[in-house]
Write a protein that holds these residues in place. Structure first.
Motif, mmCIF file in Angstrom:
data_model
loop_
_atom_site.group_PDB
_atom_site.id
_atom_site.type_symbol
_atom_site.label_atom_id
_atom_site.label_comp_id
_atom_site.label_asym_id
_atom_site.label_seq_id
_atom_site.Cartn_x
_atom_site.Cartn_y
_atom_site.Cartn_z
ATOM 1 N N PRO A 1 26.538 42.835 29.394
ATOM 2 C CA PRO A 1 25.129 42.585 29.044
ATOM 3 C C PRO A 1 24.296 42.266 30.284
ATOM 4 C CG PRO A 1 26.602 41.422 27.552
ATOM 5 C CD PRO A 1 27.463 41.980 28.651
ATOM 6 N N ALA A 2 23.007 42.557 30.217
ATOM 7 C CA ALA A 2 22.138 42.444 31.393
ATOM 8 C C ALA A 2 22.112 41.036 31.972
ATOM 9 C CB ALA A 2 20.720 42.888 31.036
ATOM 10 N N HIS A 3 22.233 40.007 31.122
ATOM 11 C CA HIS A 3 22.151 38.644 31.632
ATOM 12 C C HIS A 3 23.483 38.131 32.175
ATOM 13 C CE1 HIS A 3 23.572 38.306 27.526
ATOM 14 N NE2 HIS A 3 23.929 37.054 27.730
ATOM 15 N N ARG A 4 24.540 38.971 32.140
ATOM 16 C CA ARG A 4 25.843 38.562 32.659
ATOM 17 C C ARG A 4 26.289 39.481 33.799
ATOM 18 N NH1 ARG A 4 25.400 33.883 31.114
ATOM 19 N NH2 ARG A 4 27.293 33.632 32.330
ATOM 20 N N VAL A 5 25.356 40.012 34.585
ATOM 21 C CA VAL A 5 25.707 40.983 35.613
ATOM 22 C C VAL A 5 26.607 40.379 36.696
ATOM 23 C CG1 VAL A 5 23.814 42.608 35.310
ATOM 24 C CG2 VAL A 5 23.453 40.550 36.683
ATOM 25 N N SER A 6 26.417 39.111 37.027
ATOM 26 C CA SER A 6 27.288 38.491 38.023
ATOM 27 C C SER A 6 28.697 38.316 37.485
ATOM 28 C CB SER A 6 26.724 37.130 38.457
ATOM 29 O OG SER A 6 25.532 37.297 39.188
ATOM 30 N N MET A 7 28.831 38.051 36.185
ATOM 31 C CA MET A 7 30.151 37.981 35.576
ATOM 32 C C MET A 7 30.837 39.345 35.652
ATOM 33 S SD MET A 7 31.303 37.182 31.642
ATOM 34 C CE MET A 7 30.788 38.840 31.158
ATOM 35 N N GLY A 8 30.081 40.418 35.409
ATOM 36 C CA GLY A 8 30.651 41.753 35.529
ATOM 37 C C GLY A 8 31.132 42.025 36.935
ATOM 38 N N SER A 9 30.329 41.618 37.922
ATOM 39 C CA SER A 9 30.743 41.758 39.315
ATOM 40 C C SER A 9 31.996 40.945 39.593
ATOM 41 C CB SER A 9 29.605 41.291 40.231
ATOM 42 O OG SER A 9 30.049 41.151 41.559
ATOM 43 N N GLY A 10 32.042 39.706 39.080
ATOM 44 C CA GLY A 10 33.204 38.857 39.319
ATOM 45 C C GLY A 10 34.466 39.431 38.724
ATOM 46 N N ALA A 11 34.373 39.937 37.486
ATOM 47 C CA ALA A 11 35.545 40.524 36.833
ATOM 48 C C ALA A 11 36.036 41.747 37.596
ATOM 49 C CB ALA A 11 35.201 40.895 35.392
ATOM 50 N N ASN A 12 35.102 42.584 38.025
ATOM 51 C CA ASN A 12 35.474 43.804 38.730
ATOM 52 C C ASN A 12 36.127 43.504 40.071
ATOM 53 O OD1 ASN A 12 34.522 46.273 40.677
ATOM 54 N ND2 ASN A 12 34.904 46.960 38.586
ATOM 55 N N ASN A 13 35.551 42.586 40.829
ATOM 56 C CA ASN A 13 36.117 42.267 42.135
ATOM 57 C C ASN A 13 37.408 41.474 42.023
ATOM 58 O OD1 ASN A 13 34.378 43.249 44.457
ATOM 59 N ND2 ASN A 13 32.816 42.332 43.150
ATOM 60 N N THR A 14 37.545 40.649 40.965
ATOM 61 C CA THR A 14 38.818 39.980 40.729
ATOM 62 C C THR A 14 39.920 41.015 40.550
ATOM 63 O OG1 THR A 14 37.756 38.079 39.684
ATOM 64 C CG2 THR A 14 40.076 38.414 39.201
ATOM 65 N N ALA A 15 39.640 42.019 39.735
ATOM 66 C CA ALA A 15 40.621 43.084 39.515
ATOM 67 C C ALA A 15 40.954 43.808 40.815
ATOM 68 C CB ALA A 15 40.081 44.073 38.478
ATOM 69 N N ARG A 16 39.933 44.062 41.638
ATOM 70 C CA ARG A 16 40.163 44.778 42.903
ATOM 71 C C ARG A 16 41.097 43.986 43.820
ATOM 72 N NH1 ARG A 16 36.855 48.484 46.131
ATOM 73 N NH2 ARG A 16 35.223 48.321 44.555
ATOM 74 N N TYR A 17 40.867 42.680 43.949
ATOM 75 C CA TYR A 17 41.656 41.914 44.917
ATOM 76 C C TYR A 17 43.029 41.530 44.388
ATOM 77 C CZ TYR A 17 37.633 42.059 47.887
ATOM 78 O OH TYR A 17 36.604 42.517 48.667
ATOM 79 N N ILE A 18 43.168 41.398 43.065
ATOM 80 C CA ILE A 18 44.514 41.274 42.514
ATOM 81 C C ILE A 18 45.282 42.567 42.778
ATOM 82 C CG2 ILE A 18 45.834 41.148 40.365
ATOM 83 C CD1 ILE A 18 43.796 39.178 39.324
ATOM 84 N N GLY A 19 44.622 43.691 42.559
ATOM 85 C CA GLY A 19 45.263 44.981 42.833
ATOM 86 C C GLY A 19 45.651 45.141 44.284
ATOM 87 N N SER A 20 44.782 44.698 45.205
ATOM 88 C CA SER A 20 45.111 44.840 46.626
ATOM 89 C C SER A 20 46.324 43.996 46.999
ATOM 90 C CB SER A 20 43.904 44.449 47.488
ATOM 91 O OG SER A 20 43.656 43.062 47.432
ATOM 92 N N SER A 21 46.439 42.799 46.411
ATOM 93 C CA SER A 21 47.607 41.966 46.686
ATOM 94 C C SER A 21 48.881 42.616 46.149
ATOM 95 C CB SER A 21 47.427 40.581 46.051
ATOM 96 O OG SER A 21 46.332 39.910 46.618
ATOM 97 N N LEU A 22 48.801 43.136 44.918
ATOM 98 C CA LEU A 22 49.956 43.805 44.339
ATOM 99 C C LEU A 22 50.334 45.051 45.140
ATOM 100 C CD1 LEU A 22 48.955 43.560 40.559
ATOM 101 C CD2 LEU A 22 50.767 42.285 41.704
ATOM 102 N N GLY A 23 49.317 45.823 45.527
ATOM 103 C CA GLY A 23 49.592 47.046 46.266
ATOM 104 C C GLY A 23 50.193 46.798 47.634
ATOM 105 N N ALA A 24 49.612 45.848 48.383
ATOM 106 C CA ALA A 24 50.143 45.539 49.708
ATOM 107 C C ALA A 24 51.573 45.017 49.624
ATOM 108 C CB ALA A 24 49.245 44.516 50.402
ATOM 109 N N ALA A 25 51.830 44.172 48.605
ATOM 110 C CA ALA A 25 53.189 43.651 48.436
ATOM 111 C C ALA A 25 54.160 44.756 48.057
ATOM 112 C CB ALA A 25 53.192 42.556 47.373
ATOM 113 N N GLY A 26 53.721 45.651 47.171
ATOM 114 C CA GLY A 26 54.589 46.746 46.764
ATOM 115 C C GLY A 26 54.923 47.675 47.912
ATOM 116 N N VAL A 27 53.903 48.031 48.706
ATOM 117 C CA VAL A 27 54.142 48.900 49.860
ATOM 118 C C VAL A 27 55.071 48.226 50.862
ATOM 119 C CG1 VAL A 27 53.043 49.981 51.855
ATOM 120 C CG2 VAL A 27 51.980 50.163 49.610
ATOM 121 N N ALA A 28 54.831 46.935 51.135
ATOM 122 C CA ALA A 28 55.681 46.217 52.076
ATOM 123 C C ALA A 28 57.119 46.146 51.580
ATOM 124 C CB ALA A 28 55.143 44.805 52.292
#
Length: 446
Positions: A384-411
């Motif tokens: 919803p329009a009044h929760r745009v920062s929450m949408g950003s937070g959810a999206n970036n949370t997913a990105r950085y959890i993914g980056s941690s999982l990916g870097a660990a998996g590759v290593a």
């Protein structure tokens, strides 16, 4: 009405807001090109390099969604200025650190500050450009800064490590953060939700600790997945996240509205962010170390090589709005190009074929630019329009959890199979993951 003010489009609003992902991603990638020098200077032990690289992701992933809620409810500009000021102070601590624990603590704080900055700044963009073609162009410019920051970080640290010291980059970042804090305070208008929610203390505590336990377990897992500390961290993560879901289902004003997961657009935005973090960020964070340790490249060499990827990523993100596809279609195209480009990196663990590596980085860079512009757009379109920062937070949370999982998996794969065979398996896995997600994105109408 979703905000205390109607959005006013000023010439400098997008410029200042888009400087935030540039600064945060530059800071995020600083140690990638200078990891051997940083670890040696700080007297790092066996797990020290892992935490030097991964600690900032822990701070980011743990607090992004919390920061998004605070920004929507208590003021996006206020949260942005506070986060940028804290980042400046933490950069000074990193520059002065004498050992790994102090440096890691500084990076954790930088991650938390970066979480506030990213969630608030994309919320400001979403509020200022509520809909239509102007929002597409604005999110494309914002997304382009993600790719540019990924390029600037290794290049900046590589150059400064060559002419001075790896510490110099953190002094530069401190100055940049303080300048951005002042510019944000003076030029941006305040905005927030018209009806702030109650602060969800149980949700904040459970989610923050749950994500922190998950990322800490993944980070420590690179030194051995069966160690007690790793197993305990994963058990804690499951218990805490499960408790978060149970609590949020019963709250009238939850930190994260779980009903959003019924929206296909929210699912593809969040799932796509996980895959981008795991396959793209995870793989590319591993490559500089391989190029330096196996093929003898210098930090500056690897930084310049990755400028091919990030430079084309910036251009593709800025031009993404010209592609005659819906946002989900552009995301699918970007993921497909990333998968195709990664195939040129399959042999990098055995031999260095510059034409193949450069070609692969070029194609995947174009794909990454399309991903950044489309996923940024989807992140604020899916809530919803009044929760745009929450949408950003959810999206970036997913990105950085993914980056941690990916870097660990590759290593883990490279550590278990060696740089030759391990690189083939890791890159092939990233190709499959991005390809499958591209097919899923094609099914979404957004």
């Amino acid at each position: 009405m979703s905000s205390i003010t109607e959005p006013t489009v000023r010439p400098w609003t997008l410029a200042v807001a888009s400087s935030v992902p540039l600064l945060v991603l530059t800071n995020f990638t600083l140690p990638m090109a200078t990891l051997p020098q940083t670890a040696a200077s700080l007297g790092a032990g066996p797990t020290g390099p892992v935490w030097i690289l991964g600690s900032i992701a822990l701070g980011l992933a743990s607090l992004l969604l919390v920061a998004g809620g605070l920004a929507d409810d208590h003021g996006r500009r206020r949260v942005l200025v506070a986060g940028t000021s804290v980042m400046g102070a933490a950069e000074v601590v990193a520059a002065l650190s004498a050992n790994v624990p102090v440096f890691v603590l500084a990076r954790l704080v930088q991650g938390g500050a970066g979480a506030a900055m990213l969630a608030a700044s994309l919320g400001i963009v979403g509020h200022t450009y509520p809909t239509g073609a102007r929002r597409v162009r604005a999110t494309a410019r914002y997304g382009a800064m993600i790719g540019l920051g990924t390029a600037v970080g290794p290049l900046l640290s590589g150059v400064l490590a060559t002419v001075a010291s790896w510490r110099s980059a953190y002094w530069v970042m401190a100055a940049g953060a303080l300048v951005l804090a002042a510019a944000s305070a003076r030029t941006l208008e305040e905005s927030r939700s018209a009806v702030p929610r109650r602060f969800d203390v149980p949700g904040v505590v459970l989610l923050s600790l749950g994500v922190a336990a998950l990322v800490a377990g993944v980070t420590e897992g690179r030194a051995g997945w069966t160690r007690p500390v790793v197993l305990v961290a994963f058990v804690l993560a499951v218990v805490l996240v499960g408790a978060f879901v149970a609590v949020e289902r019963r709250r009238a004003e939850p930190l994260l509205d779980l009903e959003l997961f019924r929206r296909p657009v929210f699912l593809v935005a969040t799932g796509g962010a996980v895959v981008v973090g795991a396959a793209v960020v995870g793989l590319l964070s591993y490559l500089p170390t391989v190029l330096q340790t196996v093929h003898g490249l210098t930090p500056l060499d690897t930084a310049l090589l990755f400028c091919v990827w990030s430079g084309l990523s910036v251009v593709a993100s800025l031009m993404g709005g010209l592609v005659p596809l819906r946002a989900a279609g552009r995301l699918a195209l970007g993921l497909g190009l990333s998968a195709a480009g990664f195939t040129g990196l399959l042999g990098v663990g055995f031999s260095l074929s510059l034409p193949l590596v450069v070609g692969g980085l070029a194609v995947s860079g174009i794909g990454s630019g399309l991903i950044n512009s489309s996923i940024t757009h989807l992140a604020i379109e899916s809530v919803p329009a009044h929760r745009v920062s929450m949408g950003s937070g959810a999206n970036n949370t997913a990105r950085y959890i993914g980056s941690s999982l990916g870097a660990a998996g590759v290593a883990a794969v490279v550590g278990g199979l060696g740089p030759g065979q391990g690189a083939v398996v890791a890159v092939a896995g990233c190709v499959v993951l991005t390809g499958v997600t591209a097919l899923a994105a094609l099914l979404v109408r957004a």
